[in-house]
Design an enzyme around this catalytic site. Sequence first.
Site, PDB file in Angstrom:
ATOM      1  CE1 TYR A   1      -3.467  -2.756   5.652  1.00 32.94           C
ATOM      2  CE2 TYR A   1      -3.362  -0.418   5.148  1.00 32.94           C
ATOM      3  CZ  TYR A   1      -3.407  -1.733   4.727  1.00 32.94           C
ATOM      4  OH  TYR A   1      -3.371  -2.027   3.380  1.00 32.94           O
TER       5      TYR A   1
ATOM      6  CE  LYS B   1       0.001  -4.667   2.989  1.00 33.22           C
ATOM      7  NZ  LYS B   1      -0.366  -6.025   2.471  1.00 33.22           N
TER       8      LYS B   1
ATOM      9  CB  THR C   1      -0.909  -0.003   1.253  1.00 35.21           C
ATOM     10  OG1 THR C   1      -1.483   1.284   1.421  1.00 35.21           O
ATOM     11  CG2 THR C   1      -0.130  -0.317   2.525  1.00 35.21           C
ATOM     12  CG  ASP C   2      -1.177   4.951  -1.030  1.00 34.35           C
ATOM     13  OD1 ASP C   2      -1.739   4.285  -0.128  1.00 34.35           O
ATOM     14  OD2 ASP C   2      -1.783   5.834  -1.674  1.00 34.35           O
ATOM     15  CD  GLU C   3      -3.634   3.290   4.061  1.00 34.33           C
ATOM     16  OE1 GLU C   3      -3.586   3.254   5.304  1.00 34.33           O
ATOM     17  OE2 GLU C   3      -4.665   3.029   3.411  1.00 34.33           O
TER      18      GLU C   3
HETATM   19  P1  NAD Z   1      -9.653  -7.627   2.114  1.00 35.80           P
HETATM   20  O1  NAD Z   1      -9.667  -7.322   3.565  1.00 35.80           O
HETATM   21  O2  NAD Z   1     -10.855  -7.378   1.287  1.00 35.80           O
HETATM   22  O3  NAD Z   1      -9.275  -9.177   1.895  1.00 35.80           O
HETATM   23  C1  NAD Z   1      -8.272  -9.817   2.631  1.00 35.80           C
HETATM   24  C2  NAD Z   1      -8.389 -11.311   2.367  1.00 35.80           C
HETATM   25  O4  NAD Z   1      -7.325 -11.975   3.085  1.00 35.80           O
HETATM   26  C3  NAD Z   1      -9.710 -11.922   2.864  1.00 35.80           C
HETATM   27  O5  NAD Z   1     -10.226 -12.801   1.900  1.00 35.80           O
HETATM   28  C4  NAD Z   1      -9.295 -12.684   4.117  1.00 35.80           C
HETATM   29  O6  NAD Z   1     -10.113 -13.820   4.374  1.00 35.80           O
HETATM   30  C5  NAD Z   1      -7.872 -13.090   3.769  1.00 35.80           C
HETATM   31  N1  NAD Z   1      -7.046 -13.334   4.966  1.00 35.80           N
HETATM   32  C6  NAD Z   1      -6.934 -12.526   6.049  1.00 35.80           C
HETATM   33  N2  NAD Z   1      -6.105 -13.101   6.949  1.00 35.80           N
HETATM   34  C7  NAD Z   1      -5.677 -14.279   6.404  1.00 35.80           C
HETATM   35  C8  NAD Z   1      -4.813 -15.300   6.832  1.00 35.80           C
HETATM   36  N3  NAD Z   1      -4.205 -15.250   8.035  1.00 35.80           N
HETATM   37  N4  NAD Z   1      -4.578 -16.346   6.018  1.00 35.80           N
HETATM   38  C9  NAD Z   1      -5.184 -16.411   4.795  1.00 35.80           C
HETATM   39  N5  NAD Z   1      -6.044 -15.480   4.350  1.00 35.80           N
HETATM   40  C10 NAD Z   1      -6.287 -14.420   5.138  1.00 35.80           C
HETATM   41  O7  NAD Z   1      -8.385  -6.854   1.540  1.00 35.80           O
HETATM   42  P2  NAD Z   1      -8.176  -6.139   0.137  1.00 35.80           P
HETATM   43  O8  NAD Z   1      -8.753  -4.782   0.200  1.00 35.80           O
HETATM   44  O9  NAD Z   1      -8.585  -7.067  -0.935  1.00 35.80           O
HETATM   45  O10 NAD Z   1      -6.599  -5.980   0.124  1.00 35.80           O
HETATM   46  C11 NAD Z   1      -5.754  -6.977  -0.429  1.00 35.80           C
HETATM   47  C12 NAD Z   1      -4.314  -6.557  -0.250  1.00 35.80           C
HETATM   48  O11 NAD Z   1      -4.098  -5.311  -0.906  1.00 35.80           O
HETATM   49  C13 NAD Z   1      -3.897  -6.354   1.208  1.00 35.80           C
HETATM   50  O12 NAD Z   1      -2.594  -6.856   1.369  1.00 35.80           O
HETATM   51  C14 NAD Z   1      -3.919  -4.851   1.394  1.00 35.80           C
HETATM   52  O13 NAD Z   1      -2.985  -4.445   2.367  1.00 35.80           O
HETATM   53  C15 NAD Z   1      -3.515  -4.385   0.004  1.00 35.80           C
HETATM   54  N6  NAD Z   1      -4.019  -3.050  -0.355  1.00 35.80           N
HETATM   55  C16 NAD Z   1      -5.359  -2.791  -0.345  1.00 35.80           C
HETATM   56  C17 NAD Z   1      -5.808  -1.530  -0.732  1.00 35.80           C
HETATM   57  C18 NAD Z   1      -7.293  -1.210  -0.787  1.00 35.80           C
HETATM   58  O14 NAD Z   1      -7.643  -0.079  -1.149  1.00 35.80           O
HETATM   59  N7  NAD Z   1      -8.189  -2.143  -0.498  1.00 35.80           N
HETATM   60  C19 NAD Z   1      -4.908  -0.543  -1.105  1.00 35.80           C
HETATM   61  C20 NAD Z   1      -3.554  -0.845  -1.070  1.00 35.80           C
HETATM   62  C21 NAD Z   1      -3.122  -2.106  -0.717  1.00 35.80           C
HETATM   63  P1  TYD Z   2     -10.919   3.646   4.016  1.00 36.79           P
HETATM   64  O1  TYD Z   2     -11.881   3.258   2.945  1.00 36.79           O
HETATM   65  O2  TYD Z   2     -11.081   3.048   5.369  1.00 36.79           O
HETATM   66  O3  TYD Z   2      -9.453   3.441   3.448  1.00 36.79           O
HETATM   67  P2  TYD Z   2      -8.017   3.924   4.091  1.00 36.79           P
HETATM   68  O4  TYD Z   2      -8.203   4.259   5.510  1.00 36.79           O
HETATM   69  O5  TYD Z   2      -7.176   2.719   3.876  1.00 36.79           O
HETATM   70  O6  TYD Z   2      -7.581   5.118   3.269  1.00 36.79           O
HETATM   71  O7  TYD Z   2     -11.025   5.213   4.183  1.00 36.79           O
HETATM   72  C1  TYD Z   2     -10.811   6.090   3.103  1.00 36.79           C
HETATM   73  C2  TYD Z   2     -10.878   7.486   3.654  1.00 36.79           C
HETATM   74  O8  TYD Z   2     -12.209   7.742   4.074  1.00 36.79           O
HETATM   75  C3  TYD Z   2      -9.999   7.707   4.867  1.00 36.79           C
HETATM   76  O9  TYD Z   2      -9.476   9.028   4.817  1.00 36.79           O
HETATM   77  C4  TYD Z   2     -10.956   7.558   6.032  1.00 36.79           C
HETATM   78  C5  TYD Z   2     -12.262   8.071   5.477  1.00 36.79           C
HETATM   79  N1  TYD Z   2     -13.501   7.452   6.005  1.00 36.79           N
HETATM   80  C6  TYD Z   2     -14.548   8.258   6.441  1.00 36.79           C
HETATM   81  O10 TYD Z   2     -14.464   9.511   6.422  1.00 36.79           O
HETATM   82  N2  TYD Z   2     -15.679   7.652   6.894  1.00 36.79           N
HETATM   83  C7  TYD Z   2     -15.800   6.283   6.950  1.00 36.79           C
HETATM   84  O11 TYD Z   2     -16.858   5.772   7.409  1.00 36.79           O
HETATM   85  C8  TYD Z   2     -14.726   5.481   6.485  1.00 36.79           C
HETATM   86  C9  TYD Z   2     -14.808   3.979   6.529  1.00 36.79           C
HETATM   87  C10 TYD Z   2     -13.590   6.111   6.006  1.00 36.79           C
END
Ligand code: NAD
Ligand code: TYD
Length: 370
Positions: free
Chosen positions: A163, A167, A137-139
Amino acid sequence: MSFEPRNLFVTGGAGFIGTNFVRHWLSKTKEGRVIVFDALTYAGNMDNLSGLERNPRYEFLRGDICDEAKVRKLLEQSRIDTLVHFAAESHVDRSILGPDDFIRTNVVGTHALLKAAKALWIDKKMVPAHRFHHVSTDEVYGSLGPADPAFTEATAYAPNSPYSASKAASDHLVRAYHETYGLSTTVTNCSNNYGPYHFPEKLIPLTIVNILLGKPLPVYGDGLQIRDWLHVADHCEAISLALKRGKAGEVYNVGGNSETANIEIVRALCELVDLRLAARPELEKQFPLSPRFNGKSAAELITHVRDRPGHDRRYAVNYDKAAHDLKYTPAKNLKSGLAATVDWYLHNIPWWQALLGRDYADWLTKNYSR
Ligand code: NAD
Ligand code: TYD
């Protein structure tokens, strides 16, 4: 030399991005297998993968990435050459309330996968070529000021939430396994994804669902925090490119060219849902509390709530390296991407309604900011 991925082991493939990636990969390639390995936590959902069971190239196996012995056995049995690692605890708010699961899965779990991969690919030389792709993630880069340049791959790590810290730790472990043991790794650090199958605890799906249910739309603090929204289809394409064209040991930032303040996202969704409901009066039976069906606009549900502790103010991603080396360019624009996402949630009501009975309702009442 480019790498040709053949048999994939996709951790976290039942989650939001993993599901989209598995569908993307199976539709864009003709050969090779895809094994989804997922613990099915609250965020994992077999409905996300429905229909794929008919594909002979696909298989689902339930398991925990911390179970190194099991992972190793499965990698060996299926002669896996490519591991694509999505599995994680992914929600910042949950990490603030309870960081332990984040350290276990994101740090210890990633290390268990690295150990299993090293044992087979480096020590045993099980396959002629391999790749460990880590989705990050960019975070990890922390928070930007309004005039700061976007994150590059050279930006110093400064994670601010449990989180992002977990990461960051996993990214460092991946790097170390490349430098120390010669594991062929790539990492992508992407911005906030949105699109189909997004669990309704995150901002965009939560807003859509709450408008339909007539519930408050919680905006943390002033809502002026900025994210660089990336359509999940663009992210999946970037990962595919990194697998094929990425160089071992390299890190690629993936952005969406769509820096937008949270409040603007919420307002845009309010307008979109109002418009869609106006065109589909038959939905009133299902969503009688939605403002549109009560002579109001969804924007009236916007509720500013206490800010998230340690809330990062701005993320922006410079993806020049991915554009140059991988030939990556985001194809979706935010406006049409958001409209398509609203349509997806309206066409897949049973998908998200099934999740409301789960941990979701509980989560809403426990959340620190509500
Ligand atoms: P998500 O929470 O939707 O899915 C996570 C999946 O991992 C789920 O299916 C869960 O069952 C599985 N999981 C969790 N713990 C596990 C374990 N111990 N063993 C096996 N499986 C397990 O997450 P996402 O949004 O699809 O994100 C996927 C990846 O991308 C993550 O690594 C996250 O850090 C990264 N990422 C997500 C975003 C975003 O915007 N969603 C942005 C940047 C990076
Ligand atoms: P989120 O979807 O939780 O992603 P991340 O925290 O990984 O960026 O949140 C996106 C942005 O929206 C973040 O700045 C937090 C804000 N947010 C709200 O303002 N209200 C909400 O209910 C949620 C879930 C997020």
